[in-house]
Design a protein around this motif. Structure first.
Motif, PDB file in Angstrom:
ATOM      1  N   GLY A 121      13.668   1.599 -19.349  1.00 14.91           N
ATOM      2  CA  GLY A 121      15.045   1.898 -19.331  1.00 14.91           C
ATOM      3  C   GLY A 121      15.338   2.695 -17.847  1.00 14.91           C
ATOM      4  N   GLY A 122      14.507   2.604 -17.109  1.00 13.47           N
ATOM      5  CA  GLY A 122      14.866   3.368 -15.803  1.00 13.47           C
ATOM      6  C   GLY A 122      14.761   4.816 -15.829  1.00 13.47           C
ATOM      7  N   TYR A 123      13.918   5.360 -16.497  1.00  7.01           N
ATOM      8  CA  TYR A 123      13.910   7.081 -16.701  1.00  7.01           C
ATOM      9  C   TYR A 123      15.154   7.369 -17.266  1.00  7.01           C
ATOM     10  CZ  TYR A 123       9.346   6.290 -14.551  1.00  7.01           C
ATOM     11  OH  TYR A 123       8.034   6.225 -14.107  1.00  7.01           O
ATOM     12  N   VAL A 124      16.505   6.696 -17.663  1.00  4.28           N
ATOM     13  CA  VAL A 124      17.325   7.039 -17.888  1.00  4.28           C
ATOM     14  C   VAL A 124      18.224   6.461 -19.034  1.00  4.28           C
ATOM     15  CG1 VAL A 124      18.285   7.696 -15.331  1.00  4.28           C
ATOM     16  CG2 VAL A 124      18.843   5.470 -16.362  1.00  4.28           C
ATOM     17  N   LEU A 125      17.575   5.578 -19.714  1.00  3.97           N
ATOM     18  CA  LEU A 125      17.861   4.845 -20.635  1.00  3.97           C
ATOM     19  C   LEU A 125      16.826   4.725 -21.937  1.00  3.97           C
ATOM     20  CD1 LEU A 125      19.704   1.676 -19.093  1.00  3.97           C
ATOM     21  CD2 LEU A 125      20.858   3.965 -19.852  1.00  3.97           C
ATOM     22  N   GLY A 126      17.306   4.445 -23.018  1.00  2.00           N
ATOM     23  CA  GLY A 126      16.087   4.487 -24.232  1.00  2.00           C
ATOM     24  C   GLY A 126      16.184   5.811 -25.069  1.00  2.00           C
ATOM     25  N   PRO A 155      19.425  12.373 -16.336  1.00  2.00           N
ATOM     26  CA  PRO A 155      19.352  13.231 -15.235  1.00  2.00           C
ATOM     27  C   PRO A 155      19.043  14.723 -15.598  1.00  2.00           C
ATOM     28  CG  PRO A 155      21.643  12.938 -15.773  1.00  2.00           C
ATOM     29  CD  PRO A 155      20.710  11.667 -16.633  1.00  2.00           C
ATOM     30  N   ASP A 156      19.065  14.842 -16.838  1.00  2.00           N
ATOM     31  CA  ASP A 156      18.832  16.321 -17.244  1.00  2.00           C
ATOM     32  C   ASP A 156      17.568  16.703 -17.170  1.00  2.00           C
ATOM     33  OD1 ASP A 156      21.355  16.689 -18.190  1.00  2.00           O
ATOM     34  OD2 ASP A 156      21.213  16.646 -20.455  1.00  2.00           O
ATOM     35  N   PHE A 157      16.581  15.708 -17.265  1.00  2.00           N
ATOM     36  CA  PHE A 157      15.090  16.083 -16.954  1.00  2.00           C
ATOM     37  C   PHE A 157      14.535  14.986 -16.163  1.00  2.00           C
ATOM     38  CE2 PHE A 157      16.517  17.244 -21.430  1.00  2.00           C
ATOM     39  CZ  PHE A 157      15.968  18.489 -21.269  1.00  2.00           C
ATOM     40  N   PRO A 158      14.550  15.331 -14.810  1.00  2.00           N
ATOM     41  CA  PRO A 158      14.014  14.602 -13.736  1.00  2.00           C
ATOM     42  C   PRO A 158      12.204  14.802 -13.618  1.00  2.00           C
ATOM     43  CG  PRO A 158      14.816  16.615 -12.771  1.00  2.00           C
ATOM     44  CD  PRO A 158      15.311  16.626 -14.284  1.00  2.00           C
ATOM     45  N   TYR A 159      11.789  14.025 -12.984  1.00  2.00           N
ATOM     46  CA  TYR A 159      10.164  14.185 -12.729  1.00  2.00           C
ATOM     47  C   TYR A 159       9.793  15.308 -12.725  1.00  2.00           C
ATOM     48  CZ  TYR A 159       5.885  13.656 -10.315  1.00  2.00           C
ATOM     49  OH  TYR A 159       4.533  13.782  -9.920  1.00  2.00           O
ATOM     50  N   ALA A 253      13.488  10.840  -9.654  1.00  3.04           N
ATOM     51  CA  ALA A 253      12.457  11.336  -8.707  1.00  3.04           C
ATOM     52  C   ALA A 253      12.900  12.817  -8.154  1.00  3.04           C
ATOM     53  CB  ALA A 253      12.474  10.606  -7.166  1.00  3.04           C
ATOM     54  N   GLY A 254      14.370  12.959  -8.171  1.00  5.19           N
ATOM     55  CA  GLY A 254      14.708  14.360  -7.841  1.00  5.19           C
ATOM     56  C   GLY A 254      14.291  14.799  -6.577  1.00  5.19           C
ATOM     57  N   GLY A 255      14.326  14.157  -5.681  1.00  3.95           N
ATOM     58  CA  GLY A 255      13.876  14.557  -4.452  1.00  3.95           C
ATOM     59  C   GLY A 255      12.496  14.275  -3.891  1.00  3.95           C
ATOM     60  N   HIS A 256      11.651  13.953  -4.871  1.00  5.50           N
ATOM     61  CA  HIS A 256      10.215  13.638  -4.647  1.00  5.50           C
ATOM     62  C   HIS A 256      10.200  12.156  -3.762  1.00  5.50           C
ATOM     63  CE1 HIS A 256       9.757  16.684  -7.668  1.00  5.50           C
ATOM     64  NE2 HIS A 256       8.535  16.894  -7.205  1.00  5.50           N
ATOM     65  N   ASP A 257       8.965  12.344  -3.065  1.00  9.35           N
ATOM     66  CA  ASP A 257       8.653  10.973  -2.393  1.00  9.35           C
ATOM     67  C   ASP A 257       8.704   9.876  -3.430  1.00  9.35           C
ATOM     68  OD1 ASP A 257       7.776   9.090  -0.848  1.00  9.35           O
ATOM     69  OD2 ASP A 257       6.197  10.221   0.012  1.00  9.35           O
ATOM     70  N   LEU A 258       9.110   8.754  -3.142  1.00  7.86           N
ATOM     71  CA  LEU A 258       9.274   7.653  -4.169  1.00  7.86           C
ATOM     72  C   LEU A 258       8.076   6.966  -4.172  1.00  7.86           C
ATOM     73  CD1 LEU A 258      12.862   5.915  -3.614  1.00  7.86           C
ATOM     74  CD2 LEU A 258      12.020   7.646  -5.496  1.00  7.86           C
TER      75      LEU A 258
END
Length: 409
Positions: A121-126, A155-159, A253-258
């Motif tokens: 879910g792309g870290y946003v779904l499910g 988006p509430d809880f990024p990496y 990722a919230g700004g971290h290196d992908l």
């Protein structure tokens, strides 16, 4: 079977994104292979998700979209559990909410084995129950007790929230179950998280799971690899990296290196990984992600040389798709674990090399019990000489049979 189709179509929507904006480019239509089963051909021929090209701009938009898709997917899950004979329990492991799916007819051999499922879910779904279809299918078809981690989402809880939760659940499982009796699996984002969890476990000094099965894993959050370009418009689920997927990568990722290995495990040190089965399809946007990961594992030495990459003429979401799709992934996973028997049994000398072929042990009752329907699924496999003939219910029990049986160490 129609019920499973409905459920999985809803899950595909939830995991592939259909936010109301039009695509910039028309997906490409390719002929449907004549070599696959009718059920799989139907899925391959299905039209693309026309509204894939969404770019939510606020947290509220992301959450509203995710909630609507979750509601639609969740409505179909009770019928799926009933159809496959799976119970559902809710709990908490390591401070993380979980769903536990025991099959009603759990085999004695699997009573002390457990699988951890990390959903896509792309870290946003499910969210919540909505992403549990894959776990239900593994429980019902594979006859394993499956623990589903309801990890926190962007988006509430990024990496690193998602992987922190996955590791917490794994730690919790280790308190009651030896690592050699634990397997981890997941598809897409869940496949990547399966690999990242293994990296984290090793970094934190935890025993590694006995085996892992990342399906079409999102191993590189950047647009790197041929299939991001070659299969753009061919994959009828994701369609393109440049739709919602790229936005989800940045949001999580919230700004971290992908290219941080804890986001894109293909850049990590995977030496001496546990036996690994990677699954993808020739029309999969993540095919290059999968193949690159496979090559990295094969170069890793030790047990990670037992990695195998399975490919067939299917798009990315097929591994746990309707009818044929829901079974063919388990049928494909089976040969890998079948050719390398459970820990402590003959057939593997510890070198990481394959001993014999998958088909060698297909004899006796299993061969006699193969139904016409199961034989049909053999056409959906198009890979190396590890073909097993498509025994579904039988092979669904194979993927994690390398997990040590009770009393093993």
């Amino acid at each position: 079977m129609k019920g499973i189709k409905v459920v999985l179509l809803a899950v595909f929507v939830a995991c592939a994104a259909v936010f109301p904006l039009g695509a910039q480019e028309a997906p490409r239509a390719l002929p449907v292979p004549e070599t696959v089963s009718p059920e799989l051909a139907h899925l391959i021929a299905a039209g693309p998700f026309a509204q894939w090209n969404t770019h939510p701009t606020t947290a509220a938009e992301w959450k509203a979209w995710a909630a609507s898709l979750a509601e639609a997917a969740s409505r179909e899950l009770p019928a799926l559990r009933e159809r496959l004979g799976v119970d559902m329990e809710q709990g908490d492991i390591g401070g993380v909410p979980v769903f536990i799916f025991p099959p009603k007819d759990l085999p004695e051999a699997n009573r002390d084995r457990i699988l951890l499922n990390l959903h896509g879910g792309g870290y946003v779904l499910g969210q919540g129950e909505s992403g549990t279809a894959e776990a239900i299918m593994m429980a019902g078809i594979g006859k394993f007790r499956v623990v589903y981690a309801d990890y926190r989402l962007a988006p509430d809880f990024p990496y690193p929230a998602a992987i922190d939760d996955a590791v917490s659940v794994y730690r919790g499982l280790l308190e009651t179950t030896p690592a050699e009796r634990i397997g981890v699996f997941g598809t897409s984002t869940g496949g990547a998280m399966t690999l990242i969890l293994t990296l984290r476990a090793r970094a934190e000094g935890l025993p590694l799971p006995a085996a892992i099965a990342p399906g079409t894993p999102w191993t590189d959050l950047t647009k790197t690899g041929d299939s991001y370009f070659v299969n753009e418009g061919v994959d009828n689920v994701l369609i393109s990296y440049d739709g919602w997927l790229s936005e989800a990568a940045r949001v999580y990722a919230g700004g971290h290196d992908l290219k941080d290995p804890m986001l894109s495990p293909v850049y990590g040190d995977v030496s001496n990984f546990p036996p690994t089965l990677l699954t993808s399809g020739t029309r999969d946007l993540f095919l290059s992600n999968t193949v690159r990961m496979h090559l990295k594992l094969r170069q890793g030495g030790g047990r990670s040389r037992r990695s195998h990459c399975v490919r067939g003429p299917v798009p990315r979401a097929i591994p746990y798709g309707a009818d044929a799709g829901s079974h063919v992934s388990f049928h494909r996973t089976g040969p890998f674990f079948r050719q390398e028997p459970p820990l402590g049994r003959a057939g593997n000398d510890g070198s990481g090399e394959r001993k014999g072929c998958a088909a060698a042990s297909l004899r006796g009752k299993e061969k006699a019990d193969e139904s016409d329907e199961e034989k049909n699924y053999a056409a959906d496999c198009a890979y190396c000489g590890m073909c097993c003939g498509g025994r579904l219910a039988v092979h669904a029990q194979r993927p994690f049979r390398r997990l040590a049986a009770g009393g093993a160490s």
